[in-house]
Design a protein around this motif. Structure first.
Motif, PDB file in Angstrom:
ATOM      1  N   ARG A 166      -4.919  15.675  26.703  1.00 21.94           N
ATOM      2  CA  ARG A 166      -5.660  15.208  25.532  1.00 21.94           C
ATOM      3  C   ARG A 166      -4.813  15.312  24.261  1.00 21.94           C
ATOM      4  NH1 ARG A 166      -8.060  11.479  24.708  1.00 21.94           N
ATOM      5  NH2 ARG A 166      -9.497  11.859  26.406  1.00 21.94           N
ATOM      6  N   ALA A 167      -3.997  16.358  24.168  1.00 23.18           N
ATOM      7  CA  ALA A 167      -3.120  16.500  23.007  1.00 23.18           C
ATOM      8  C   ALA A 167      -2.102  15.367  22.958  1.00 23.18           C
ATOM      9  CB  ALA A 167      -2.408  17.853  23.052  1.00 23.18           C
ATOM     10  N   VAL A 168      -1.494  15.062  24.098  1.00 24.98           N
ATOM     11  CA  VAL A 168      -0.486  13.992  24.155  1.00 24.98           C
ATOM     12  C   VAL A 168      -1.123  12.640  23.860  1.00 24.98           C
ATOM     13  CG1 VAL A 168       1.098  12.735  25.685  1.00 24.98           C
ATOM     14  CG2 VAL A 168       1.033  15.240  25.715  1.00 24.98           C
ATOM     15  N   ASN A 169      -2.302  12.397  24.395  1.00 24.30           N
ATOM     16  CA  ASN A 169      -2.983  11.136  24.154  1.00 24.30           C
ATOM     17  C   ASN A 169      -3.355  10.981  22.678  1.00 24.30           C
ATOM     18  OD1 ASN A 169      -5.985   9.511  24.544  1.00 24.30           O
ATOM     19  ND2 ASN A 169      -4.189   8.702  25.589  1.00 24.30           N
ATOM     20  N   THR A 170      -3.737  12.079  22.033  1.00 27.66           N
ATOM     21  CA  THR A 170      -4.038  12.058  20.605  1.00 27.66           C
ATOM     22  C   THR A 170      -2.779  11.788  19.793  1.00 27.66           C
ATOM     23  OG1 THR A 170      -5.840  13.646  20.958  1.00 27.66           O
ATOM     24  CG2 THR A 170      -5.040  13.377  18.703  1.00 27.66           C
ATOM     25  N   LEU A 171      -1.672  12.407  20.171  1.00 31.29           N
ATOM     26  CA  LEU A 171      -0.397  12.171  19.505  1.00 31.29           C
ATOM     27  C   LEU A 171       0.004  10.706  19.596  1.00 31.29           C
ATOM     28  CD1 LEU A 171       1.483  15.343  20.734  1.00 31.29           C
ATOM     29  CD2 LEU A 171       1.169  14.729  18.328  1.00 31.29           C
ATOM     30  N   ASP A 172      -0.172  10.123  20.768  1.00 27.03           N
ATOM     31  CA  ASP A 172       0.176   8.713  20.945  1.00 27.03           C
ATOM     32  C   ASP A 172      -0.702   7.830  20.060  1.00 27.03           C
ATOM     33  OD1 ASP A 172       1.450   6.410  22.353  1.00 27.03           O
ATOM     34  OD2 ASP A 172      -0.597   6.110  23.074  1.00 27.03           O
ATOM     35  N   ALA A 173      -1.991   8.151  19.993  1.00 27.79           N
ATOM     36  CA  ALA A 173      -2.908   7.356  19.174  1.00 27.79           C
ATOM     37  C   ALA A 173      -2.554   7.426  17.693  1.00 27.79           C
ATOM     38  CB  ALA A 173      -4.340   7.839  19.399  1.00 27.79           C
ATOM     39  N   MET A 174      -1.972   8.531  17.263  1.00 30.14           N
ATOM     40  CA  MET A 174      -1.663   8.703  15.845  1.00 30.14           C
ATOM     41  C   MET A 174      -0.239   8.304  15.479  1.00 30.14           C
ATOM     42  SD  MET A 174      -3.602  12.170  14.676  1.00 30.14           S
ATOM     43  CE  MET A 174      -3.253  11.723  12.979  1.00 30.14           C
ATOM     44  N   LEU A 175       0.693   8.543  16.408  1.00 28.67           N
ATOM     45  CA  LEU A 175       2.109   8.362  16.077  1.00 28.67           C
ATOM     46  C   LEU A 175       2.813   7.301  16.912  1.00 28.67           C
ATOM     47  CD1 LEU A 175       3.137  12.154  15.954  1.00 28.67           C
ATOM     48  CD2 LEU A 175       2.144  10.774  14.109  1.00 28.67           C
ATOM     49  N   ASN A 179       6.352   0.460  14.630  1.00 28.64           N
ATOM     50  CA  ASN A 179       6.557  -0.055  13.277  1.00 28.64           C
ATOM     51  C   ASN A 179       7.626   0.792  12.598  1.00 28.64           C
ATOM     52  OD1 ASN A 179       5.270   2.310  12.341  1.00 28.64           O
ATOM     53  ND2 ASN A 179       3.273   1.307  12.335  1.00 28.64           N
ATOM     54  N   GLU A 180       7.945   0.446  11.363  1.00 29.94           N
ATOM     55  CA  GLU A 180       9.056   1.106  10.676  1.00 29.94           C
ATOM     56  C   GLU A 180       8.839   2.613  10.539  1.00 29.94           C
ATOM     57  OE1 GLU A 180      11.516   0.799   6.423  1.00 29.94           O
ATOM     58  OE2 GLU A 180       9.898  -0.613   6.887  1.00 29.94           O
ATOM     59  N   ARG A 181       7.606   3.005  10.261  1.00 28.17           N
ATOM     60  CA  ARG A 181       7.339   4.423  10.034  1.00 28.17           C
ATOM     61  C   ARG A 181       7.404   5.239  11.322  1.00 28.17           C
ATOM     62  NH1 ARG A 181       5.526   7.895   6.352  1.00 28.17           N
ATOM     63  NH2 ARG A 181       4.231   9.646   7.012  1.00 28.17           N
ATOM     64  N   TYR A 182       6.936   4.670  12.447  1.00 31.35           N
ATOM     65  CA  TYR A 182       6.784   5.464  13.660  1.00 31.35           C
ATOM     66  C   TYR A 182       7.704   5.059  14.815  1.00 31.35           C
ATOM     67  CZ  TYR A 182       2.620   7.296  11.389  1.00 31.35           C
ATOM     68  OH  TYR A 182       1.763   7.904  10.514  1.00 31.35           O
ATOM     69  N   GLU A 183       8.542   4.070  14.619  1.00 31.08           N
ATOM     70  CA  GLU A 183       9.404   3.589  15.701  1.00 31.08           C
ATOM     71  C   GLU A 183      10.176   4.733  16.359  1.00 31.08           C
ATOM     72  OE1 GLU A 183      11.345   1.248  18.427  1.00 31.08           O
ATOM     73  OE2 GLU A 183       9.714   0.634  17.092  1.00 31.08           O
ATOM     74  N   TYR A 184      10.726   5.616  15.580  1.00 35.24           N
ATOM     75  CA  TYR A 184      11.500   6.738  16.126  1.00 35.24           C
ATOM     76  C   TYR A 184      10.728   8.054  16.053  1.00 35.24           C
ATOM     77  CZ  TYR A 184      15.205   3.327  15.925  1.00 35.24           C
ATOM     78  OH  TYR A 184      15.941   2.184  16.112  1.00 35.24           O
TER      79      TYR A 184
END
Length: 294
Positions: A166-175, A179-184
């Motif tokens: 659930r933590a990893v899935n939440t991280l994916d949903a947020m980060l 796009n430019e901000r989150y690509e890396y």
């Protein structure tokens, strides 16, 4: 039998009470932590951004694992209560149903508003059929993310597995955005989520086969647009016989989806959930799967 009891009580909590208050919800905590750390990292260049994003993900995951390890150290009644609470927070059966039900309306404005609450795409330019499609797609994808996957990891690794997922899935949903901000910055979170969802997404398709037979397998072979998320959507499209489409990204064939198909999709949802819940209960009761203690 102790693990089975925790599972059944968590399931009963979900069906009768739904989600815990936001302030006391572990998944909300995961999101708040990720958001707090995200805002404080000023983007620099690909490598530092990737390292920083990886560290953020590891901090949230370690926090989730730490939470999951608390119950055994508490007095028995309190420890079991916390285990039930934490397990329930890792999956969301009732609330997913409630969110999708709100999209069943003839008022296009209300439908847009309801669909916008469960998808990331811009709903303002979508017509009614594509809004119906988006609602069904979200239901199918979140059946995997919010029910099948967390309970699979609970089955295999106990409470630590469920909360880690659930933590990893939440991280994916947020980060996990391209796009430019989150690509890396979000790349590690996105790839880890891909890894953890690889088996659950295909397991979800297997659960649909009892409802749609060979047609599900046919649509599964068409699902080559994404690594995981298109697999449950393909299976739902096959069972309902309607097209599901995100313009420019994927399309599964069928007739145009209407409000009545969202209703049918929810019936399919509950059938698949029932299959999975019964399977888990039987496996835990018989000890076939060596689930770790919660």
């Amino acid at each position: 039998m102790e693990v089975l009891t925790v599972f059944l009580l968590a399931l009963l909590w979900d069906l009768l009470l739904g989600e815990p208050p936001a302030l006391a919800h572990p998944v909300v905590w995961f999101g708040k932590m990720a958001g707090f750390l995200d805002k404080r990292w000023k983007r620099k260049s690909p490598l530092p951004d990737f390292i920083a994003g990886t560290l953020v993900a590891l901090i949230v995951v370690i926090f989730a694992l730490a939470l999951s390890l608390i119950p055994p150290y508490l007095p028995s009644p309190l420890g079991y209560a916390l285990a039930v609470y934490l397990l329930k927070s890792s999956f969301a059966i009732r609330s997913l149903h409630e969110h999708v039900v709100r999209t069943i309306t003839g008022d296009i404005g209300e439908k847009r508003k309801a669909v916008s609450m469960i998808v990331s795409r811009d709903t303002r330019a979508l017509n009614e059929a594509h809004l119906n499609s988006a609602a069904i797609e979200s239901l199918a994808e979140n059946l995997n993310d919010s029910v099948i996957a967390p309970l699979l990891y609970f089955l295999l690794f106990g409470l630590p597995g469920a909360l880690l997922y659930r933590a990893v899935n939440t991280l994916d949903a947020m980060l996990g955005y391209r796009n430019e901000r989150y690509e890396y910055f979000g790349k590690f979170s996105a790839r880890l989520d891909d890894l953890l969802n690889f088996i659950p997404a295909r397991l979800t398709v297997l659960l649909y086969i009892l409802l749609g037979g060979r047609r599900v397998l046919k649509y599964y072979r068409l699902a080559r647009f994404k690594l995981n998320s298109d697999k449950p959507m393909a299976a739902m499209s096959a069972v309902l016989g309607v097209w599901l489409e995100k313009p420019g990204v994927y399309r599964f064939p069928g007739r145009e989806p209407g409000n009545e198909d969202i209703v049918r999709a929810l019936r399919v949802y509950w059938l698949v959930v029932s299959e999975w819940v019964i399977t888990i209960a039987l496996l835990l009761a018989t000890g076939v799967v060596p689930c770790l203690s919660p």
